[in-house]
Design a protein around this motif. Structure first.
Motif, PDB file in Angstrom:
ATOM      1  N   ASN A  22       0.825  -1.200   0.000  1.00  0.00           N
ATOM      2  CA  ASN A  22       0.000   0.000   0.000  1.00  0.00           C
ATOM      3  C   ASN A  22       0.857   1.248   0.000  1.00  0.00           C
ATOM      4  O   ASN A  22       2.043   1.201   0.315  1.00  0.00           O
ATOM      5  CB  ASN A  22      -0.948   0.012   1.203  1.00  0.00           C
ATOM      6  N   GLN A  23       0.229   2.380  -0.324  1.00  0.00           N
ATOM      7  CA  GLN A  23       0.908   3.664  -0.363  1.00  0.00           C
ATOM      8  C   GLN A  23       0.652   4.426   0.937  1.00  0.00           C
ATOM      9  O   GLN A  23      -0.473   4.420   1.444  1.00  0.00           O
ATOM     10  CB  GLN A  23       0.417   4.501  -1.554  1.00  0.00           C
ATOM     11  N   ASP A  25       0.143   7.498   1.648  1.00  0.00           N
ATOM     12  CA  ASP A  25      -0.835   8.585   1.649  1.00  0.00           C
ATOM     13  C   ASP A  25      -2.256   8.118   1.332  1.00  0.00           C
ATOM     14  O   ASP A  25      -3.178   8.929   1.206  1.00  0.00           O
ATOM     15  CB  ASP A  25      -0.420   9.675   0.667  1.00  0.00           C
ATOM     16  N   THR A  26      -2.472   6.810   1.223  1.00  0.00           N
ATOM     17  CA  THR A  26      -3.823   6.274   0.997  1.00  0.00           C
ATOM     18  C   THR A  26      -4.734   6.631   2.167  1.00  0.00           C
ATOM     19  O   THR A  26      -4.375   6.444   3.331  1.00  0.00           O
ATOM     20  CB  THR A  26      -3.781   4.747   0.833  1.00  0.00           C
ATOM     21  N   GLN A  27      -5.919   7.154   1.863  1.00  0.00           N
ATOM     22  CA  GLN A  27      -6.870   7.553   2.901  1.00  0.00           C
ATOM     23  C   GLN A  27      -7.727   6.356   3.320  1.00  0.00           C
ATOM     24  O   GLN A  27      -8.220   5.612   2.476  1.00  0.00           O
ATOM     25  CB  GLN A  27      -7.776   8.673   2.376  1.00  0.00           C
ATOM     26  N   THR A  53      -4.512   8.523   7.169  1.00  0.00           N
ATOM     27  CA  THR A  53      -3.723   7.917   6.099  1.00  0.00           C
ATOM     28  C   THR A  53      -3.165   6.577   6.561  1.00  0.00           C
ATOM     29  O   THR A  53      -3.082   6.290   7.760  1.00  0.00           O
ATOM     30  CB  THR A  53      -2.557   8.823   5.691  1.00  0.00           C
ATOM     31  N   GLN A  76      -7.830  -2.423   4.435  1.00  0.00           N
ATOM     32  CA  GLN A  76      -7.369  -1.652   3.286  1.00  0.00           C
ATOM     33  C   GLN A  76      -6.470  -2.483   2.370  1.00  0.00           C
ATOM     34  O   GLN A  76      -6.624  -2.468   1.146  1.00  0.00           O
ATOM     35  CB  GLN A  76      -6.613  -0.405   3.777  1.00  0.00           C
TER      36      GLN A  76
END
Length: 210
Positions: A22-23, A25-27, A53, A76
């Protein structure tokens, strides 16, 4: 020898998969499922509808041992907690953790949870190849920022559960603590994994279970 309900290694594996899949800054918006944990669980204080985040969840997981953060990361990354647990077991197999089985992303009591000290070492060694992991594990505190469901901003101060990092305990002479992770359940007892240097800058990983 296998030990049951080892919550520290579940959080390390959850963090490892978060870094790989995952990244930062993913919300992520917190749901009721993330908070539906047994009484006494270590929780960050997030509420249903709060948006944070992945990076903030990652810090809450590793610094404060927040079980709600582990659940939100699992949703997520895996799409569902069940799928994420399968990812955890697949990753364990790829790391040759032959004495380990995961049943959830946070490590609370489950009869299908077990591991060995050596497997915990293998997992921590893999995680320590990531600079992000090293930096987070060495932090003594973190301020978690979120946006509430009504759009207002909020903050939660989280202090590390590792007393070497907070200064509440002193490391032995000639030992420098680089980072550590605690974990405690009634079944598992008090547990600690820690990375450290000696006076000659030789690096060590220590695993203390039960």
């Amino acid at each position: 020898r296998r030990q049951r309900q080892m919550c520290i290694r579940d959080r390390i594996m959850t963090a490892l998969l978060a870094m790989e899949y995952n990244q930062p800054d993913t919300q992520v918006t917190i749901t009721e499922e993330d908070l539906a944990l047994e009484d006494g669980s270590q929780m960050s204080g997030l509420a249903v509808g709060d948006t944070v985040t992945m990076d903030q969840l990652f810090h809450a997981l590793l610094i404060y041992s927040a079980n709600d953060a582990a659940m939100a990361i699992a949703r997520q990354v895996g799409g569902s907690v069940e799928n994420f647990v399968q990812m955890m077991n697949d990753k364990a197999a790829s790391l040759a953790m032959t004495g380990t089985h995961f049943a959830n992303p946070h490590g609370l009591h489950d009869e299908n949870h077990y591991t060995t000290a050596y497997d915990v070492y293998l997992m921590l060694y893999a995680a320590y190849q990531h600079t992000e992991f090293q930096n987070t594990m060495s932090m003594s505190s973190y301020t978690l920022n979120m946006t509430h469901a009504d759009g207002t901003a909020g903050t939660i101060y989280l202090s590390s559960t590792d007393k070497y990092l907070t200064g509440e305990k002193n490391a032995p002479e000639n030992v420098t603590v680089l980072g550590g992770k605690t974990g405690t359940t009634q079944a598992a007892g008090y547990c600690l994994i820690m990375a450290s240097n000696d006076s000659q800058d030789k690096e060590y990983i220590s695993v203390v279970l039960k």
